[in-house]
Design a protein around this motif. Structure first.
Motif, short mmCIF file in Angstrom:
data_model
loop_
_atom_site.label_atom_id
_atom_site.label_comp_id
_atom_site.label_asym_id
_atom_site.label_seq_id
_atom_site.Cartn_x
_atom_site.Cartn_y
_atom_site.Cartn_z
N ILE A 38 -35.62 50.55 62.51
CA ILE A 38 -35.90 51.85 63.14
C ILE A 38 -36.64 51.58 64.45
N ASP A 39 -36.02 51.97 65.58
CA ASP A 39 -36.58 51.76 66.91
C ASP A 39 -36.94 53.10 67.54
N ASP A 40 -38.03 53.09 68.33
CA ASP A 40 -38.37 54.27 69.14
C ASP A 40 -38.62 53.83 70.58
N ASP A 41 -38.67 54.80 71.49
CA ASP A 41 -38.86 54.51 72.92
C ASP A 41 -40.25 54.94 73.39
N GLY A 42 -41.23 54.83 72.50
CA GLY A 42 -42.59 55.19 72.87
C GLY A 42 -43.29 54.09 73.62
N GLU A 43 -44.62 54.09 73.57
CA GLU A 43 -45.41 53.08 74.28
C GLU A 43 -45.47 51.76 73.54
N GLY A 44 -45.07 51.75 72.29
CA GLY A 44 -45.03 50.49 71.54
C GLY A 44 -46.38 50.07 70.99
N ILE A 45 -46.39 48.88 70.40
CA ILE A 45 -47.59 48.32 69.78
C ILE A 45 -47.85 46.95 70.39
N ALA A 46 -49.10 46.67 70.73
CA ALA A 46 -49.47 45.37 71.28
C ALA A 46 -49.20 44.27 70.27
N GLU A 47 -48.78 43.13 70.77
CA GLU A 47 -48.39 42.03 69.88
C GLU A 47 -49.55 41.56 69.00
N ASP A 48 -50.77 41.61 69.52
CA ASP A 48 -51.91 41.15 68.72
C ASP A 48 -52.30 42.16 67.62
N GLN A 49 -51.59 43.29 67.56
CA GLN A 49 -51.88 44.29 66.52
C GLN A 49 -50.73 44.43 65.52
N TYR A 50 -49.77 43.50 65.57
CA TYR A 50 -48.62 43.56 64.67
C TYR A 50 -49.03 43.47 63.21
N GLU A 51 -50.06 42.71 62.91
CA GLU A 51 -50.49 42.55 61.52
C GLU A 51 -51.46 43.65 61.10
N THR A 52 -52.38 44.01 61.99
CA THR A 52 -53.41 44.99 61.63
C THR A 52 -52.84 46.39 61.46
N VAL A 53 -51.66 46.66 62.06
CA VAL A 53 -51.12 48.00 61.99
C VAL A 53 -50.77 48.40 60.56
N PHE A 54 -50.58 47.40 59.67
CA PHE A 54 -50.23 47.68 58.28
C PHE A 54 -51.45 47.78 57.37
N MET A 55 -52.63 47.59 57.93
CA MET A 55 -53.85 47.66 57.11
C MET A 55 -54.26 49.11 56.89
N PRO A 56 -54.84 49.45 55.74
CA PRO A 56 -55.26 50.83 55.48
C PRO A 56 -56.33 51.30 56.45
N VAL A 58 -56.23 51.92 59.52
CA VAL A 58 -56.22 51.37 60.88
C VAL A 58 -55.43 52.31 61.78
N ARG A 59 -56.08 52.79 62.85
CA ARG A 59 -55.41 53.63 63.84
C ARG A 59 -55.49 52.92 65.18
N LEU A 60 -54.36 52.78 65.83
CA LEU A 60 -54.33 52.07 67.11
C LEU A 60 -54.75 53.00 68.24
N GLU A 61 -55.09 52.38 69.36
CA GLU A 61 -55.52 53.14 70.53
C GLU A 61 -54.32 53.71 71.27
N LYS A 62 -54.57 54.29 72.41
CA LYS A 62 -53.56 54.89 73.29
C LYS A 62 -52.81 55.98 72.56
N SER A 63 -51.46 55.86 72.56
CA SER A 63 -50.67 56.99 72.04
C SER A 63 -50.77 57.10 70.53
N ARG A 64 -51.07 55.99 69.86
CA ARG A 64 -51.11 56.02 68.40
C ARG A 64 -52.57 56.24 67.98
N ASN A 65 -53.01 57.45 68.01
CA ASN A 65 -54.42 57.72 67.73
C ASN A 65 -54.56 58.95 66.86
N LYS A 66 -55.77 59.31 66.60
CA LYS A 66 -56.08 60.39 65.66
C LYS A 66 -55.58 61.75 66.13
N HIS A 67 -55.46 61.93 67.45
CA HIS A 67 -55.07 63.25 67.97
C HIS A 67 -53.64 63.61 67.59
N LEU A 68 -52.82 62.57 67.29
CA LEU A 68 -51.46 62.84 66.86
C LEU A 68 -51.37 62.98 65.34
#
Length: 406
Positions: A337-355, A357-367
């Motif tokens: 499944i691919d999207d055309d958003g801002e993406g995820i930084a490579e150094d956060q590929y592992e942490t994104v699956f941790m409970p 964990v909310r990433l910065e920029k577009s992937r944040n609490k406001h969404l």
């Protein structure tokens, strides 16, 4: 570890010394002193050759021949003339002993005798028996170690399956008994932590519902007097309630994984059904490349949850387009499944699956979201012995790929 190496060294050295000593004793008393008809016959031949000097002495008990009555090879004739006892064999493979009297003309033949058994056969048999005994001794030494290692396997499997009743059976004869003891202590602590974590999450989540209900009631009563302040407080309460629901869902997954039931179903149809739901709610362009009739042995309910989370994730963080593909290669199934958003930084590929964990920029609490959606995806996929990885999408955003065994 030092104890293990020392015990192994002593067992091997002691076994080799005992086996060598026993082998030498048996070899000397069984092989070297064993009856050998041909060997004794040679000794008799040497005695006769030394004591019978004339043909007349020989004729009293044996019939002599002359050396020229037999067609000897040059090497054989030379051996006879040199006074050696010559061994030859007839057509039946029986041995004949030939020697000359002191006149170098009269030939005496003894036999036929059964040929001596080759000592090499016995030597190979001894080697085989020696290695076999050494192997058996090592098996005796390794058995307690093997039992402890099997206990390691059983305990880890029990913890992986959510069975927290860790059994404890140690062998005092094992060279790693101390390690086994420490492992069981660690396993028991892990089981206790897992139990406490489940109880804590469930208790906190449920106990918070009562004061939240009271807060919602109080805010509803104040709505008419202070509408602006109440509105912000109601949003906070709603957020807390949503968080509790997510925590309860995640806590239930821990229990559900212990009782996972699987059956074969059509994964293509399940994915198309989830896409139909998304298209009714999303205004983005969705392109698909889905192989038909892809069957998988899994839990349809939880895989639907995985697909729903990933599709909603792509719809939430993508800009205009979502690509979905499903292919089957040999014994594996790949969902991408691919999207055309801002993406995820490579150094956060592992942490994104941790409970949580909310990433910065577009992937944040406001969404929206509390960092549990991808953690749930990872957990469910791992139950099915699959993998879920994230990479950069060809569309410029994030690409989530799930690999499942058939």
């Amino acid at each position: 570890m030092v104890r293990l190496l020392i015990s192994l060294y002593l067992v091997v050295i002691t076994s080799i010394v005992v086996i060598n000593q026993a082998s030498d004793y048996v070899w000397q008393n069984w092989v070297t002193h064993a009856p050998d008809e041909l060997r004794h016959a040679k000794q008799v031949a040497h005695v006769m050759q030394a004591h019978i000097t004339t043909p007349e002495q020989l004729q009293a008990s044996y019939q002599g021949l002359d050396i020229d009555s037999i067609a000897w090879l040059d090497e054989q004739r030379t051996q006879l003339l040199n006074g050696e006892v010559l061994t030859t064999y007839n057509a039946q493979g029986q041995a004949l002993l030939s020697f000359l009297l002191l006149d170098n003309y009269t030939l005496v033949q003894l036999g036929p005798f059964l040929p001596s058994e080759p000592a090499s056969n016995k030597l190979y048999l001894f080697k085989f028996i020696s290695f076999l005994v050494l192997g058996l001794l090592l098996i005796v030494w390794l058995r307690p170690l093997w039992l402890d290692l099997m206990q390691f396997k059983r305990v880890t499997e029990q913890l992986a399956q959510g069975n927290l009743n860790v059994e404890r059976k140690t062998s005092r004869f094992s060279a790693i008994s101390d390690l086994t003891e420490q492992f069981h202590i660690m396993a028991q602590k892990v089981a206790n932590l897992m139990t406490d974590q489940k109880q804590l999450v469930n208790a906190v989540s449920h106990e918070l519902r009562t004061p939240l209900a009271r807060l919602k009631f109080a805010l509803a009563m104040l709505q008419s007097t202070q509408p602006e302040q109440v509105s912000g407080m109601q949003q906070d309460v709603q957020e807390m309630e949503s968080l509790i629901d997510e925590m309860l869902s995640y806590a239930r997954l821990e229990i559900a994984g212990e009782q996972l039931s699987c059956e074969e179903f059509n994964l293509s149809e399940l994915l198309l059904a989830q896409l139909d739901k998304l298209q009714g709610l999303s205004g983005k362009e969705i392109t698909t490349s889905i192989s038909s009739g892809v069957l998988v042995n899994a839990n349809a309910h939880y895989l639907a949850r995985v697909l729903q989370n990933l599709l909603q994730n792509a719809d939430k963080y993508g800009s205009n387009r979502i690509d979905v593909s499903l292919i089957e290669v040999e014994q594996h199934i790949f969902i991408k499944i691919d999207d055309d958003g801002e993406g995820i930084a490579e150094d956060q590929y592992e942490t994104v699956f941790m409970p949580f964990v909310r990433l910065e920029k577009s992937r944040n609490k406001h969404l929206g979201g509390y960092g549990l959606g991808l953690a749930i995806v990872k957990k469910i996929v791992s139950w099915h012995k699959g993998q879920c990885v994230v990479a950069k999408s060809k569309l410029g955003g994030a690409s989530f790929e799930i690999t499942l065994p058939k």
